[in-house]
Design an enzyme around this catalytic site. Structure first.
Site, mmCIF file in Angstrom:
data_model
loop_
_atom_site.group_PDB
_atom_site.id
_atom_site.type_symbol
_atom_site.label_atom_id
_atom_site.label_comp_id
_atom_site.label_asym_id
_atom_site.label_seq_id
_atom_site.Cartn_x
_atom_site.Cartn_y
_atom_site.Cartn_z
ATOM 1 N N ASP A 33 24.526 108.233 69.458
ATOM 2 C CA ASP A 33 24.212 109.543 69.400
ATOM 3 C C ASP A 33 25.073 110.535 70.244
ATOM 4 O O ASP A 33 24.911 111.584 70.198
ATOM 5 C CB ASP A 33 22.807 109.815 69.614
ATOM 6 N N ARG B 265 18.622 111.600 66.587
ATOM 7 C CA ARG B 265 17.089 112.225 66.660
ATOM 8 C C ARG B 265 16.810 113.398 67.696
ATOM 9 O O ARG B 265 16.081 114.031 67.258
ATOM 10 C CB ARG B 265 16.262 110.868 67.415
ATOM 11 N N GLU C 266 18.969 112.957 61.277
ATOM 12 C CA GLU C 266 17.536 112.570 60.986
ATOM 13 C C GLU C 266 16.673 113.298 61.761
ATOM 14 O O GLU C 266 15.141 113.637 61.290
ATOM 15 C CB GLU C 266 17.441 111.107 61.356
ATOM 16 N N HIS D 108 21.072 102.348 58.563
ATOM 17 C CA HIS D 108 21.800 101.534 59.730
ATOM 18 C C HIS D 108 23.273 101.118 59.689
ATOM 19 O O HIS D 108 23.847 100.591 60.349
ATOM 20 C CB HIS D 108 20.933 100.044 59.789
ATOM 21 N N GLN E 37 25.313 102.983 59.989
ATOM 22 C CA GLN E 37 26.066 103.752 61.006
ATOM 23 C C GLN E 37 26.264 102.829 62.251
ATOM 24 O O GLN E 37 27.027 103.406 63.121
ATOM 25 C CB GLN E 37 25.362 105.013 61.282
#
Lengths: 342, 342, 342, 342
Positions: free
Chosen positions: D127, D171, D222, D272, D274
């Site tokens: 991330d 996230r 997400e 997933h 990614q």
């Protein structure tokens, strides 16, 4: 049954898919055991083996190359070759062999069959030049690699009057050049089946550019040859080792085109990248189907056959049929391809 | 001749290759002129056109989508549709039409032919569910996109007991799921042709993991349905808009599997990325051959036909044959695929 | 303001991202108007222009090449060049120029700035050899293309004792060879900064294979040279046109390695595919940020600057700083790369 | 020295490059020995190990996932965790540990350092939300995968008024959405840092289409949330398991947009994919440099540090600095990204 498996000749994406499928279907459905011979027929002659089980063939479906290794060894060119094969099969307790390979490997397979060895072949040729099957695995992957390269060349031609030469595989047949040339939108495609006249090629390029084209892309199979053999000889003599090899014709074209047209010319030689790396889905599915079909044939005792793609079905054909003569680019396809040249 | 061209239905990589080929062959060899109708049959009904020339179709071979746009308009569901088509053809001075599309578009084409309009169709279906042709362009590209996704999922399962669900296209036929599942090495493949029992699926997964597997990959066609319709209804009621749509079955599976097996479960929904982007070489070549063959057929006045791939050859088949019924996954192929599940 | 934009030098993936960003930010935020000069400085000298608007720059973000075209024309090598630039700016009613290019283009930009022309530069070099910026767009794309090729070569070496040579770009600096060699796991990397001894290279290869390696991958920058200049001369004389060009050193290495080690050797020459095609996301983001930053600088009247990446930030540096001297492979990075050779 | 290595948290392309580099540099230069702990801290607690040698780390550079496996086990949440770590180190005869992981893994590493265990950390986050380093490996690969998907979506929108939603990871931070949204040319990008108003989003889309746009692409992280929490709750209640999970927000957006704008809307959930598959060259080079730097730091006894990318250099920073707080999308970058929305 106990079955030996081997891969011969040059690399071809999808070989591991075949091996995995043979083992998976053979073990689960037929209860066979498998022995892998390393480095093609060489492994048979030297009794160089590795275990082939569900575990040892797990996770290889998407991998290029062959876990068995390969070579160009020919059983019948080795002294007492046939007896060595028989001895290896006895040592390993084998009932049959599945060789995966091209003209040479299948040629040996055909002779072994005549000499009484139970064998079923799986066809493999990156050049798509084997008869008796519509396609073999690996070819579409090679076409895609060449097409990706040609796509990239298309965007690098913003300057005036540039000619980009892309040399692809194809010693005796131009399938790869024709397919990738069609898919990539090439302006000239030169193949072994049709010897070219360098002056005609250059005139064609000059005409294109006179009519407004700012660049041209020439796809040439490594086996393409000029009508005037002297052209090759002239460049050949410049090689201190006395032979023209992979990469030869692309560089020769670059130099000749630059001299005869005055357009800046550059060459890409794809070389072995066309044989390597992850196979396309098409080739993995085809390889898997070939593997399943080969082990089914052998389980039925249908020896001396080769599995083949015919339309959407996998069929069995006599080994002899496959190796009778090379499959050259068909006239219809070439005629369609020609619509887009120039 | 003066010929109208249109593309109908969902996007499909290779449409532009067809359009370019029709124009290139039509102009250069036959001396035709072309008119492009925009947004499928809607453009015919609204007389919404764009020029189709060598220039306007240059550089589109590798591009996804369709330069003509598309729609799901059906001529025969529009009041006075047939006469509007006739009027448009008269206005544009057209001798014939080449519609490129799937079941609906070709269904209209078939009726127009019966109603006396000169027409030759080009088959297009991302789902591979059209009869009378071995493959259509776009399918291999979609298979490859799904396979690439499954390949990536394979390496993200290093933790214990994870289940990854990958939802792919396929409303009525599971070709894409079976091909990509075979190519990607999936452990479960669920298709519309074979309603699944969620408990059997979960038992299979539990058995795999009890036998040492640390992860499983489930490929599910969007049109796959559980035997127990109540399962859908149960999840369906949770949708405030009252309908299950694209993406539905993958999420349902993720939740059911997680609840019934206790394994962490995650979903990938590929959605429209399967329809977009650069077509594979395979689909560009096939599209180009279809385009050339369609314009050849129309030039010979061989109307009411659809071009089709049969083995390695392009043939002409009656439009009626193509749309008789959908082509479902063939039993042989599925049986081969099953060798690799579990 | 009314601003001229041009792209000079060789192609580089990401050029269109820069152009689009300049226009988008310039029009939306600053209310500027733009004129595109075609074929680099040549377009300025010839007053050859195209409109640059939101519409004309739509949909180009992911496209390789440059919609403006390019050339290697140098204003100061043309008679009365400076006055022609001034005249073009007057004719077009321009307040400033944004040239996008490498050493040459930015060199001209720096002189124009000294000569009173309002200018802000955007750095472009596929070779990563421009000072004052951590990276330029296009380089990572080229690295990736070369790495993909090396990955494919890795799987084609199942036979014994093969050496695969991969020639990549890099005339004066070996950044691309070092990055792709590290990323691809090459065994030898030859760069312009460190002239090589062909005997040492061959001894290294022989040692590797004696220790169990079955294949080796050699990545060579096109500008790498042997310590023994005679080696080049020897192969040079074999060229009937009297000069060694793109593709030269790879072929020479192949021949020398084959002769000196006895290992089968094959060459891939990537050539212009390294400059073409869809840019990586990294390069599109960097190009977009450069474009926005350049038009912001010009809007503030901060002339004579070049935009540059420093860490994660876009900064402005004097044009003079950028072109002072080429940026060679840094010793630390090379030392890290060396860990993995052999 | 004898050093333990482990990987914790979610998968991230480039982990194997780090492991290989640690071993290669550690063995060749420093003469160290290595022990791999399996499944992150769990392997340390359970003394579950595998050998890490030059041989066992050969050929893994380009492979996704981690050969060591991973888990989310936290030493300090396990009873007597610290003593178990000490015991494992004694059993294995270890002098130091190199944990590779994100916030959690490095948090444990920081505490172990305070508790006297010699440790050097390697940062990993798909991330990009770890402080103290410009980038971590894996992020650019994930950005590229998302960008490739958005590119494909662009060509599937030839019909009128379609909205395509693409849900990507992120996230707590929207780096991946912003980078891929910029690179892919998205029209709306929704990130956790900026709660969105669904009506504003829909109004923006309606305005775009009223102004002539025929399609829009919405990229959503997400972890993006609506300002109106009720929106989530409303859709949340429809979940029979009582929780919104991966995939949630994309489907919610699809439904809300379709209802509020009347435009056909479709969702792609990358999930997933990614995290998996072959890492980009950028991430392989970065991972390799991190690995070399970490083992150098540990060889110098410079414990309690984490290696970090700063500009083009690898530096060492205190572990504490890295985990102080998450790195959110920086305001400047977002402002640049916004230039291209709408």
């Amino acid at each position: 049954m106990r079955i030996g498996v081997l891969t011969g000749g040059g690399d071809c994406p999808g070989l591991n898919a075949v091996i995995r499928a043979i083992v998976r279907k053979g073990v689960d459905t037929h209860g066979h055991e498998f022995v892998g011979f390393k480095y093609g027929w060489a492994g048979v002659l030297n009794n160089d083996t590795m275990p082939l089980t569900r575990d040892s063939t797990r996770g290889i479906l998407h991998r290029g190359g062959t876990i068995l290794g390969s070579s160009r060894t020919n059983v019948y060119k080795v002294e007492d070759g046939l007896n060595k094969v028989k001895a290896a099969m006895e040592t390993q307790g084998l009932d049959a062999l599945i060789p995966i390979g091209g003209e040479d490997t299948l040629g040996v397979a055909g002779k072994l069959h005549e000499d009484g060895i139970p064998v079923v072949g799986v066809p493999k040729t990156i050049d798509n030049d084997l008869n008796a099957t519509d396609f073999t695995f690996g070819f579409q992957t090679a076409v895609q690699i060449a097409t990706d390269a040609i796509d990239r060349l298309h965007t690098t031609a913003e300057s005036h009057n540039r000619v980009l030469v892309c040399e692809v595989m194809g010693r005796h047949a131009g399938w790869l050049a024709v397919y990738s040339g069609m898919a990539g939108g090439a302006d000239v495609v030169l193949i072994p089946e049709r010897p070219f006249d360098i002056d005609e090629v250059c005139d064609h390029l000059k005409r294109r550019h006179a009519n407004g084209a700012t660049f041209s892309i020439v796809v040439v199979a490594e086996g393409a040859t000029p009508k005037d053999g002297g052209l090759l000889t002239q460049h050949q003599t410049t090689d201190s080792f006395g032979h023209v090899r992979l990469g030869g014709i692309g560089i020769i074209l670059e130099k000749e085109i630059e001299e005869k047209t005055g357009f800046e010319s550059r060459t890409t030689i794809l070389g072995h990248i066309q044989r390597g790396g992850t196979p396309l889905a098409f080739d993995r599915v085809l390889g898997s189907r070939f593997g399943v079909a080969a082990v089914d044939a052998i389980s039925e005792g249908d020896y001396g056959k080769m599995v083949a793609l015919r339309g959407t079905r996998i069929e069995r054909v006599p080994l002899a049929e496959a190796i009778a003569e090379p499959k050259l680019v068909d006239a219809d396809l070439y005629e369609t391809a020609e619509v887009f040249f120039g």
